[in-house]
Design an enzyme around this catalytic site. Structure first.
Site, PDB file in Angstrom:
ATOM      1  N   SER A 149       0.739  -1.258   0.103  1.00  0.00           N
ATOM      2  CA  SER A 149       0.043  -0.149  -0.039  1.00  0.00           C
ATOM      3  C   SER A 149       0.932   1.139   0.024  1.00  0.00           C
ATOM      4  O   SER A 149       1.721   1.558   0.898  1.00  0.00           O
ATOM      5  CB  SER A 149      -0.881   0.017   1.132  1.00  0.00           C
ATOM      6  OG  SER A 149      -0.483  -0.052   2.436  1.00  0.00           O
TER       7      SER A 149
ATOM      8  N   GLN B  71       0.561   4.680   1.258  1.00  0.00           N
ATOM      9  CA  GLN B  71      -0.044   4.809   2.670  1.00  0.00           C
ATOM     10  C   GLN B  71       0.803   6.103   3.346  1.00  0.00           C
ATOM     11  O   GLN B  71       1.814   6.571   3.070  1.00  0.00           O
ATOM     12  CB  GLN B  71      -0.057   3.874   3.471  1.00  0.00           C
ATOM     13  CG  GLN B  71       1.627   3.193   3.816  1.00  0.00           C
ATOM     14  CD  GLN B  71       1.351   1.800   4.717  1.00  0.00           C
ATOM     15  OE1 GLN B  71       1.606   2.192   6.039  1.00  0.00           O
ATOM     16  NE2 GLN B  71       1.094   0.819   4.135  1.00  0.00           N
TER      17      GLN B  71
ATOM     18  N   HIS C  39       0.582   7.897   7.734  1.00  0.00           N
ATOM     19  CA  HIS C  39       0.052   7.863   9.118  1.00  0.00           C
ATOM     20  C   HIS C  39      -0.184   9.101   9.596  1.00  0.00           C
ATOM     21  O   HIS C  39       0.521  10.077   9.317  1.00  0.00           O
ATOM     22  CB  HIS C  39       1.042   6.915   9.933  1.00  0.00           C
ATOM     23  CG  HIS C  39       1.527   5.692   9.421  1.00  0.00           C
ATOM     24  ND1 HIS C  39       0.793   4.695   9.314  1.00  0.00           N
ATOM     25  CD2 HIS C  39       2.856   5.246   8.789  1.00  0.00           C
ATOM     26  CE1 HIS C  39       1.298   3.826   8.697  1.00  0.00           C
ATOM     27  NE2 HIS C  39       2.562   3.989   8.643  1.00  0.00           N
TER      28      HIS C  39
ATOM     29  N   LYS D 248       1.769   7.856  14.319  1.00  0.00           N
ATOM     30  CA  LYS D 248       2.426   6.479  14.151  1.00  0.00           C
ATOM     31  C   LYS D 248       3.554   6.764  13.322  1.00  0.00           C
ATOM     32  O   LYS D 248       3.786   6.350  12.266  1.00  0.00           O
ATOM     33  CB  LYS D 248       1.674   5.524  13.640  1.00  0.00           C
ATOM     34  CG  LYS D 248       1.900   4.109  13.318  1.00  0.00           C
ATOM     35  CD  LYS D 248       1.098   3.113  12.378  1.00  0.00           C
ATOM     36  CE  LYS D 248       1.913   1.967  12.101  1.00  0.00           C
ATOM     37  NZ  LYS D 248       1.191   1.039  10.964  1.00  0.00           N
TER      38      LYS D 248
ATOM     39  N   GLU E 117       7.207   6.249  12.009  1.00  0.00           N
ATOM     40  CA  GLU E 117       7.993   4.755  12.244  1.00  0.00           C
ATOM     41  C   GLU E 117       9.402   5.014  11.642  1.00  0.00           C
ATOM     42  O   GLU E 117       9.626   5.673  10.483  1.00  0.00           O
ATOM     43  CB  GLU E 117       7.007   3.854  11.581  1.00  0.00           C
ATOM     44  CG  GLU E 117       6.639   4.041  10.162  1.00  0.00           C
ATOM     45  CD  GLU E 117       5.362   3.110   9.650  1.00  0.00           C
ATOM     46  OE1 GLU E 117       4.784   2.327  10.532  1.00  0.00           O
ATOM     47  OE2 GLU E 117       5.363   3.117   8.508  1.00  0.00           O
TER      48      GLU E 117
ATOM     49  N   HIS F 184       4.453   6.742   1.725  1.00  0.00           N
ATOM     50  CA  HIS F 184       5.513   5.909   1.574  1.00  0.00           C
ATOM     51  C   HIS F 184       4.831   4.398   1.289  1.00  0.00           C
ATOM     52  O   HIS F 184       3.894   4.169   1.329  1.00  0.00           O
ATOM     53  CB  HIS F 184       6.215   5.424   2.841  1.00  0.00           C
ATOM     54  CG  HIS F 184       5.516   5.107   3.972  1.00  0.00           C
ATOM     55  ND1 HIS F 184       5.176   6.023   4.898  1.00  0.00           N
ATOM     56  CD2 HIS F 184       5.353   4.181   4.778  1.00  0.00           C
ATOM     57  CE1 HIS F 184       4.335   5.486   5.885  1.00  0.00           C
ATOM     58  NE2 HIS F 184       4.466   4.253   5.798  1.00  0.00           N
TER      59      HIS F 184
ATOM     60  N   ARG G  20      -4.801   4.521   3.525  1.00  0.00           N
ATOM     61  CA  ARG G  20      -4.281   3.953   2.334  1.00  0.00           C
ATOM     62  C   ARG G  20      -4.852   4.624   1.006  1.00  0.00           C
ATOM     63  O   ARG G  20      -5.775   5.021   1.013  1.00  0.00           O
ATOM     64  CB  ARG G  20      -4.775   2.546   2.186  1.00  0.00           C
ATOM     65  CG  ARG G  20      -3.877   1.706   3.438  1.00  0.00           C
ATOM     66  CD  ARG G  20      -4.393   0.108   3.418  1.00  0.00           C
ATOM     67  NE  ARG G  20      -3.681  -0.452   4.525  1.00  0.00           N
ATOM     68  CZ  ARG G  20      -4.165  -0.445   5.738  1.00  0.00           C
ATOM     69  NH1 ARG G  20      -5.364  -0.122   5.932  1.00  0.00           N
ATOM     70  NH2 ARG G  20      -3.638  -1.150   6.706  1.00  0.00           N
TER      71      ARG G  20
ATOM     72  N   LYS H 132      -7.419  -3.454   0.513  1.00  0.00           N
ATOM     73  CA  LYS H 132      -8.015  -2.912   1.614  1.00  0.00           C
ATOM     74  C   LYS H 132      -8.539  -1.681   1.408  1.00  0.00           C
ATOM     75  O   LYS H 132      -8.580  -1.010   0.342  1.00  0.00           O
ATOM     76  CB  LYS H 132      -6.967  -2.761   2.771  1.00  0.00           C
ATOM     77  CG  LYS H 132      -6.471  -4.027   3.333  1.00  0.00           C
ATOM     78  CD  LYS H 132      -5.539  -3.811   4.693  1.00  0.00           C
ATOM     79  CE  LYS H 132      -4.922  -5.081   5.170  1.00  0.00           C
ATOM     80  NZ  LYS H 132      -4.261  -4.900   6.308  1.00  0.00           N
TER      81      LYS H 132
END
Length: 406
Positions: free
Chosen positions: A102, A104, A106, A129, A131, A267, A286, A292
């Site tokens: 995906s 996506q 956050h 989130k 990361e 990313h 996403r 999804k």
């Protein structure tokens, strides 16, 4: 209480590597309760307290979260316990990627709280989130927008890309060449929005035309645009996310290379194995390369539209003896990669916060306070605050990854 061995959850998302080709599966197999099926994908090993994949005290049904809840001050340290309401502030993972996962981003804390309030069935918590990922193997990812002159060049080189952005391409190229930073970001947003909202039938038509032009033989780690177009379209036929190779930076990492993904930063992971650490959340917005839910309006509006060379996405570690310290610009976590030569030892300092130690390579032992514990690939330990630890390699070099919060 000094160190606790953990049994960690492994999941089988469709994009994972199969059987023991997956690092996540290899590490999960250290738990005798786990049986690895060669025909099953194994995508992620979760180390932490997130309810979607909680770690347990090895050999018991007791969740790590319950151990922490019983005495947060002892398990987390007074400072971490106070700042994060008695909860472990990070989630540590191993990811093994066979198929891309995906396009996506956050959300930041403010948007996460809003999304959770409005759609708690989709956005499960109100936390951000951020990361960081560190490659365990050769690794391919996309992260952040390319320099604008590269995107502009692709609009000229790939007429299929331009056809899907026909209403915004000219203004984007004008802004990219001579606009202010504000104008460039606005034009980049319009270009990305038009692409991601393209009609599926138009995407399919242009992708078929593009594939007919670039189809060829490419090696597995080829990150040229034609190779990635062919790879991604084979994995996700007719998906608009394939065209993101013309907008997002492509990163080709070697083991030990790392990159950081802040809030509202687009990313996608393409291939390889990595360790990943994040704030404890599972919020993902996403828009492509996924079966999804796609939330294109939210993704388009939330991004910062930062742009630049791929090097600015990489996170360089600080080296201290046997340790490479990856310290992203957030409070929730730091990750330390330790490489201990055969027969040698290296100390992990007694910290005032919690640590999770993952063994990636080699054999040896962990001395944690008065305890001596075995080390081999896949073993995971939760180390309590104030515990002095020493890593010792046996007859092969020892590599561990330790996530901690101070």
């Amino acid at each position: 209480m000094t160190a606790i061995r953990l049994a960690c959850s492994v999941n089988s998302y469709h994009w994972g590597k199969h059987g023991l080709d997956s690092k996540a599966a290899q590490f999960a197999a250290t738990n005798p309760d786990v049986t690895i099926d060669a025909n099953q994908p194994y995508a992620e090993l979760w180390m932490g307290t997130h309810p979607s994949g909680p770690s347990r005290v090895f050999g018991t049904d007791t969740e790590l979260a319950a151990v922490i809840d019983e005495n947060p001050g002892a398990a987390l340290g007074a400072s971490v316990s106070q700042r994060y309401d008695g909860k472990l502030p990070f989630l540590f993972k191993v990811l093994s990627i066979e198929k891309a996962l995906s396009i996506q981003a956050h959300p930041d804390k403010q948007l996460a709280k809003l999304l959770h309030t409005e759609r708690p069935n989709v956005y499960k918590d109100g936390n951000h989130k951020p990361e960081m990922s560190i490659a365990l193997t050769d690794f391919i990812a996309m992260s952040g927008f390319r320099p604008l002159d590269q995107i502009s060049g692709f609009l000229d080189t790939y007429p299929e890309f331009r056809a899907l952005t026909a209403n915004s391409a000219a203004e984007f190229q004008r802004a990219a060449a001579a606009g202010s930073d504000q104008e460039r970001r606005a034009a980049l947003k319009q270009l990305f929005a038009e692409l991601m909202n393209a009609r599926p039938e138009d995407v399919q038509l242009q992708l078929d035309t593009l594939l007919a032009r670039v189809r060829g033989e490419y090696v597995e780690l080829d990150v040229s645009e034609p190779a990635l177009v062919q790879r991604l379209s084979a994995e996700y036929p007719g998906d608009v996310g394939v065209f993101c190779v013309f907008m997002l930076n492509v990163l080709k990492l070697q083991p030990g290379d790392a990159f950081y993904m802040g809030p509202n930063d687009p990313h996608a992971y393409v291939f390889g194995d990595c360790v990943e650490c994040m704030a404890t959340s599972d919020n993902v917005v996403r828009a492509g390369l996924t079966p999804k839910l796609r939330d294109v309006p939210v993704l388009v509006d939330m991004l910062t539209y930062d742009y630049g060379l791929p090097a600015h996405k990489l996170l360089q570690p600080r080296v201290d003896g046997a340790h490479a310290i990856y310290d992203p610009p957030i409070d929730e976590f730091t990750v330390v990669r330790s490489h201990v030569a055969v027969g040698q030892s290296a100390a992990l300092p007694a910290l005032q916060g919690p640590q999770i130690v993952l063994v990636a390579e080699g054999q040896g032992q962990l001395v944690a306070g008065d305890e001596t514990l075995p080390l081999s690939p896949g073993l995971v330990y939760f180390v309590c605050p104030g515990t002095q630890c020493t890593l010792t390699a046996a007859d092969s070099a020892l590599v561990t990854y330790t996530a901690h919060c101070l």
